[in-house]
Design a protein around this motif. Structure first.
Motif, short mmCIF file in Angstrom:
data_model
loop_
_atom_site.label_atom_id
_atom_site.label_comp_id
_atom_site.label_asym_id
_atom_site.label_seq_id
_atom_site.Cartn_x
_atom_site.Cartn_y
_atom_site.Cartn_z
N THR A 193 -0.25 27.25 -10.06
CA THR A 193 -0.33 27.46 -8.61
C THR A 193 -1.38 26.56 -7.97
O THR A 193 -1.13 25.93 -6.95
CB THR A 193 -0.65 28.93 -8.29
N VAL A 194 -2.55 26.47 -8.60
CA VAL A 194 -3.60 25.60 -8.07
C VAL A 194 -3.15 24.14 -8.12
O VAL A 194 -3.33 23.38 -7.15
CB VAL A 194 -4.92 25.80 -8.86
N TRP A 195 -2.55 23.75 -9.23
CA TRP A 195 -2.09 22.38 -9.38
C TRP A 195 -0.99 22.07 -8.36
O TRP A 195 -0.95 20.98 -7.79
CB TRP A 195 -1.59 22.16 -10.79
N ALA A 196 -0.09 23.02 -8.12
CA ALA A 196 0.97 22.83 -7.13
C ALA A 196 0.38 22.67 -5.73
O ALA A 196 0.85 21.83 -4.94
CB ALA A 196 1.93 24.01 -7.16
N PHE A 197 -0.67 23.45 -5.44
CA PHE A 197 -1.33 23.30 -4.14
C PHE A 197 -1.91 21.89 -4.00
O PHE A 197 -1.77 21.26 -2.94
CB PHE A 197 -2.43 24.35 -3.99
N LEU A 198 -2.55 21.39 -5.04
CA LEU A 198 -3.11 20.03 -5.00
C LEU A 198 -2.00 18.99 -4.83
O LEU A 198 -2.17 18.00 -4.11
CB LEU A 198 -3.93 19.75 -6.26
N PHE A 199 -0.86 19.22 -5.48
CA PHE A 199 0.26 18.30 -5.31
C PHE A 199 0.79 18.32 -3.88
O PHE A 199 1.10 17.27 -3.31
CB PHE A 199 1.39 18.64 -6.30
N VAL A 200 0.88 19.49 -3.29
CA VAL A 200 1.35 19.60 -1.90
C VAL A 200 0.37 18.88 -0.96
O VAL A 200 0.79 18.19 -0.03
CB VAL A 200 1.55 21.08 -1.50
N VAL A 201 -0.92 19.02 -1.21
CA VAL A 201 -1.92 18.32 -0.39
C VAL A 201 -1.75 16.81 -0.54
O VAL A 201 -1.79 16.07 0.45
CB VAL A 201 -3.35 18.75 -0.79
N HIS A 202 -1.51 16.35 -1.76
CA HIS A 202 -1.29 14.93 -2.01
C HIS A 202 -0.04 14.45 -1.25
O HIS A 202 -0.07 13.40 -0.58
CB HIS A 202 -1.14 14.69 -3.51
N ALA A 203 1.05 15.19 -1.34
CA ALA A 203 2.28 14.82 -0.64
C ALA A 203 2.06 14.83 0.88
O ALA A 203 2.56 13.94 1.59
CB ALA A 203 3.41 15.78 -1.01
N PHE A 204 1.32 15.82 1.37
CA PHE A 204 1.01 15.88 2.80
C PHE A 204 0.25 14.63 3.24
O PHE A 204 0.55 14.05 4.28
CB PHE A 204 0.19 17.15 3.09
N ASN A 205 -0.72 14.21 2.44
CA ASN A 205 -1.49 13.00 2.77
C ASN A 205 -0.62 11.76 2.78
O ASN A 205 -0.80 10.88 3.63
CB ASN A 205 -2.66 12.81 1.79
N GLN A 241 0.84 -1.20 0.00
CA GLN A 241 0.00 0.00 0.00
C GLN A 241 0.87 1.26 0.00
O GLN A 241 0.60 2.20 -0.73
CB GLN A 241 -0.93 -0.01 1.21
N ARG A 242 1.91 1.27 0.81
CA ARG A 242 2.81 2.43 0.86
C ARG A 242 3.51 2.62 -0.48
O ARG A 242 3.69 3.74 -0.95
CB ARG A 242 3.85 2.27 1.97
N ILE A 243 3.91 1.52 -1.11
CA ILE A 243 4.58 1.62 -2.40
C ILE A 243 3.62 2.23 -3.43
O ILE A 243 4.01 3.10 -4.21
CB ILE A 243 5.07 0.22 -2.86
N LYS A 244 2.35 1.79 -3.42
CA LYS A 244 1.36 2.35 -4.34
C LYS A 244 1.17 3.84 -4.09
O LYS A 244 1.07 4.63 -5.04
CB LYS A 244 0.02 1.63 -4.20
N GLN A 245 1.08 4.24 -2.82
CA GLN A 245 0.90 5.65 -2.49
C GLN A 245 2.06 6.49 -3.01
O GLN A 245 1.86 7.54 -3.62
CB GLN A 245 0.77 5.84 -0.98
N LYS A 246 3.28 6.04 -2.76
CA LYS A 246 4.45 6.79 -3.19
C LYS A 246 4.58 6.80 -4.72
O LYS A 246 4.99 7.80 -5.31
CB LYS A 246 5.71 6.23 -2.54
N LYS A 247 4.21 5.69 -5.35
CA LYS A 247 4.25 5.62 -6.81
C LYS A 247 3.25 6.59 -7.42
O LYS A 247 3.56 7.29 -8.38
CB LYS A 247 3.94 4.19 -7.26
N ARG A 248 2.06 6.66 -6.85
CA ARG A 248 1.06 7.61 -7.35
C ARG A 248 1.51 9.06 -7.14
O ARG A 248 1.28 9.92 -8.00
CB ARG A 248 -0.28 7.38 -6.65
N LEU A 249 2.16 9.32 -6.02
CA LEU A 249 2.68 10.67 -5.76
C LEU A 249 3.76 11.03 -6.78
O LEU A 249 3.77 12.14 -7.32
CB LEU A 249 3.23 10.78 -4.35
#
Length: 129
Positions: free
Chosen positions: A67-79, A24-32
């Protein structure tokens, strides 16, 4: 002989849980990582569309989109990295145990209600008659 099998299945189950968690962690990091690559490529395309193809050139709209897309990426990385630590496997296990305890308590309450409303001695007497 039976006791050895039980101990072995518990170890196998723990190993299976660890393996599932790792997958599961590998999938999460791969998606990120995929999200990051798509973000970079998409950002380049947005700049190219605005500046090279001169689509609404008078306004630099690509900045807002990136900027909006970067914010969404940061939220994804935070999760993936921060939230997972607080709400990871141990948190899930404790929540599962709490829910199971509540369910067991509710089942015992229902059983008590049934036993008071329909005692077994009365049911057995009716069957005998």
């Amino acid at each position: 002989m039976f006791f050895k099998n039980k101990a072995k299945t518990e170890v196998d189950q723990e190993q299976h849980e660890l393996l599932e968690n790792a997958q599961q962690r590998i999938k999460q990091k791969k998606r990120l990582f995929s999200h990051f690559v798509i973000f970079l490529i998409g950002s380049i395309f947005l700049v190219l569309i605005n500046k090279i193809l001169k689509y609404q050139e008078q306004y630099d709209w690509f900045i807002w989109a990136i900027t909006v897309w970067a914010f969404l990426f940061v939220v994804h990385a935070f999760n993936v990295f921060v939230t997972y630590r607080f709400m990871g496997k141990d948190w899930e296990r404790s929540q599962r145990e709490k829910l199971v305890a509540k369910q067991k308590q509710r089942i015992s309450e229902i059983q008590k209600e049934i036993e008071t409303d329909f005692p077994l001695s009365k049911v057995n007497k009716k069957k005998e008659e």
